[in-house]
Design a protein around this motif. Sequence first.
Motif, PDB file in Angstrom:
ATOM      1  N   MET B 345      -8.115  -4.604  -1.101  1.00 12.60           N
ATOM      2  CA  MET B 345      -7.511  -5.867  -1.515  1.00 12.60           C
ATOM      3  C   MET B 345      -7.551  -6.900  -0.394  1.00 12.60           C
ATOM      4  SD  MET B 345      -6.291  -7.200  -4.155  1.00 12.60           S
ATOM      5  CE  MET B 345      -5.396  -6.192  -5.313  1.00 12.60           C
ATOM      6  N   MET B 346      -7.386  -6.439   0.858  1.00 10.11           N
ATOM      7  CA  MET B 346      -7.451  -7.378   1.988  1.00 10.11           C
ATOM      8  C   MET B 346      -8.810  -8.073   2.036  1.00 10.11           C
ATOM      9  SD  MET B 346      -5.484  -5.444   5.096  1.00 10.11           S
ATOM     10  CE  MET B 346      -6.410  -6.355   6.329  1.00 10.11           C
ATOM     11  N   LEU B 347      -9.854  -7.274   1.814  1.00 10.02           N
ATOM     12  CA  LEU B 347     -11.215  -7.837   1.857  1.00 10.02           C
ATOM     13  C   LEU B 347     -11.441  -8.803   0.688  1.00 10.02           C
ATOM     14  CD1 LEU B 347     -13.128  -4.595   2.824  1.00 10.02           C
ATOM     15  CD2 LEU B 347     -12.775  -6.601   4.270  1.00 10.02           C
ATOM     16  N   ILE B 348     -10.900  -8.448  -0.468  1.00  4.93           N
ATOM     17  CA  ILE B 348     -11.043  -9.330  -1.636  1.00  4.93           C
ATOM     18  C   ILE B 348     -10.328 -10.658  -1.372  1.00  4.93           C
ATOM     19  CG2 ILE B 348     -10.411  -9.627  -4.070  1.00  4.93           C
ATOM     20  CD1 ILE B 348     -12.109  -7.428  -4.387  1.00  4.93           C
ATOM     21  N   ASP B 349      -9.131 -10.568  -0.777  1.00  4.94           N
ATOM     22  CA  ASP B 349      -8.386 -11.793  -0.479  1.00  4.94           C
ATOM     23  C   ASP B 349      -9.185 -12.690   0.470  1.00  4.94           C
ATOM     24  OD1 ASP B 349      -6.334 -11.154  -2.137  1.00  4.94           O
ATOM     25  OD2 ASP B 349      -5.053 -10.288  -0.582  1.00  4.94           O
ATOM     26  N   GLU B 350      -9.818 -12.055   1.464  1.00  4.64           N
ATOM     27  CA  GLU B 350     -10.665 -12.830   2.400  1.00  4.64           C
ATOM     28  C   GLU B 350     -11.759 -13.573   1.632  1.00  4.64           C
ATOM     29  OE1 GLU B 350     -12.424 -10.571   5.603  1.00  4.64           O
ATOM     30  OE2 GLU B 350     -10.439  -9.772   6.128  1.00  4.64           O
ATOM     31  N   LEU B 351     -12.392 -12.852   0.707  1.00  8.99           N
ATOM     32  CA  LEU B 351     -13.469 -13.462  -0.092  1.00  8.99           C
ATOM     33  C   LEU B 351     -12.940 -14.643  -0.896  1.00  8.99           C
ATOM     34  CD1 LEU B 351     -15.589 -10.605  -1.692  1.00  8.99           C
ATOM     35  CD2 LEU B 351     -16.470 -12.608  -0.518  1.00  8.99           C
ATOM     36  N   LEU B 352     -11.773 -14.445  -1.502  1.00  3.00           N
ATOM     37  CA  LEU B 352     -11.187 -15.504  -2.323  1.00  3.00           C
ATOM     38  C   LEU B 352     -10.843 -16.717  -1.474  1.00  3.00           C
ATOM     39  CD1 LEU B 352      -8.827 -13.813  -4.929  1.00  3.00           C
ATOM     40  CD2 LEU B 352     -10.763 -15.317  -5.373  1.00  3.00           C
TER      41      LEU B 352
END
Lengths: 128, 410
Positions: B345-352
């Motif tokens: 989820m941390m990586l997804i948040d970065e992408l977003l």
Amino acid sequence: MKYLCLVYGDETLMHSLPESPVDDECHAYGNSVADSGRLVAAEALESVATALTVRVRQGSHTVTEGPFAETHEQLLGFYLVEARDLNEAVTIASGIPAARVGSVEVRPVRELQLSESPESADAVTANS
Amino acid sequence: MPQQLSIDMEVLYRQHSRRVLASLVRRLRDFDLAEEAMHEAFAIALVKWPQQGLPDHPTAWLVTTGYRRAIDRLRRQARFDHSPDPLEDGLEAELVDADRAIEDDELRLIFTCCHPELAFASRLALTLREVCSLTTEEIARAFLLKPTAVAQRIVRAKARLRDRQVAFEAPEASELAERLEAVLHVIYLMFTEGYSATSGETATRAELSSEAIRLGRRVCELIADAECLGLLALMLLQESRRGARTAGDGQLVLLVDQDRQQWDLPLIREGQRCLSRALEMGEVGAFTLQAAIASEHARAVSAEQTRWDRIASLYDVLVDVSPTPVVKLNRAVAISMHQGAEAGMMLIDELLESGSLDNYHRLHVARAEMHHRLGQRQLAADAWHRALALASQPRERELLQRRIDEISQG
């Protein structure tokens, strides 16, 4: 998909330019599109001097002489074609001999969004 | 009534049109003329074949017929505009000898569409239309462009090839390398369009994928290149899951839910052999790495036994070689499987936060799954709905709707 290819040009010059097509050539091209199975209809039109324009407003209709608008170039003819996609319609349009001296506008045909109830379809027929 | 064979011309068109067009383009050296000729050939076939039966070599028949019609057409034109007789101009009729020659025409056409004279976007549009036979309107939808813009791009690309008198031949060995990257890209695009169509009722167009694999094999025969083998391996490994990917009713089945017994073993073995050969050649590119990831999935006996640690480290390398947002998204999913949903989820948040992929439905699918695993039901439901709002392919939308229904019931 159906596309309408509208042929425009200056009708006073259309037949007198060095590149102007003769009727035989136009006829031959129409036949070749028909042979390929993609022609729905194609016609050349008489001069805009022969046009009448009809309007109906609040139930009363008026008929005026001449085209709906005076323009530098006039609608000279059309091809209604059945093509796989827009580029195929463009290819057919670019083969129209009159494109050498005029312009051909390519327009996708819009499917009418009919209401689904059969009663309303009947009503339209009954009124017409 | 005379005996008439019932022939489904639409099926025949799908089977033969790509090869017929490719062959006619090479012979006539003109896309538009070739397209017109192909249409006439099919129009004649529509009349003749139901009466006379299928010819022994339908593709060759169509090519020869189309070619003759094109010559007739050029002659007719010459009569009106006094251009030289096409036959005297060196465009001599040649009989189609073998189906193999026609197959290679398709490869030549890809190399032509990937000509360095053309901008990358034009190469893709031209290849998708001329080689993959997508319509202008479908390409426009896939790239979120107006059909008129795509139509112009295609017309200009064809005109440019014609003006530069580009030879419709496979390039010399020295030119191969500079075009190979684009060619591989285009073959993969063709494969994925066949594997997960961007539009249309069915989620896959199987014949496009098998064509892409066939072309991939041919390129591998022509050129010793690690990435080429890597691409072939990737396509074979993905193709091996085709049968398990859709249920009997046409619905999509996710990788974790697939019946692994249905995976095609010979394809997996061939894919893994190609992958080993690619890896032996030393340089490891993006296609080879993706194939290695696909191979890890193929090797796992069950979804639970997937070696997510290996897949995550392969993605670490892949993200260096090819740092695209989609690769980053896939890496986030792999890491969520290996280290837990929070890490993913941390990586997804970065992408977003970086703003990319906000409108990509698969990102929201991944988010939804991770929220779900973390027990955040409302957040998961929101993400599913966001994904559904963004997805356009009907089968994918069904899958998303099913997930939403399952979650709201459970």
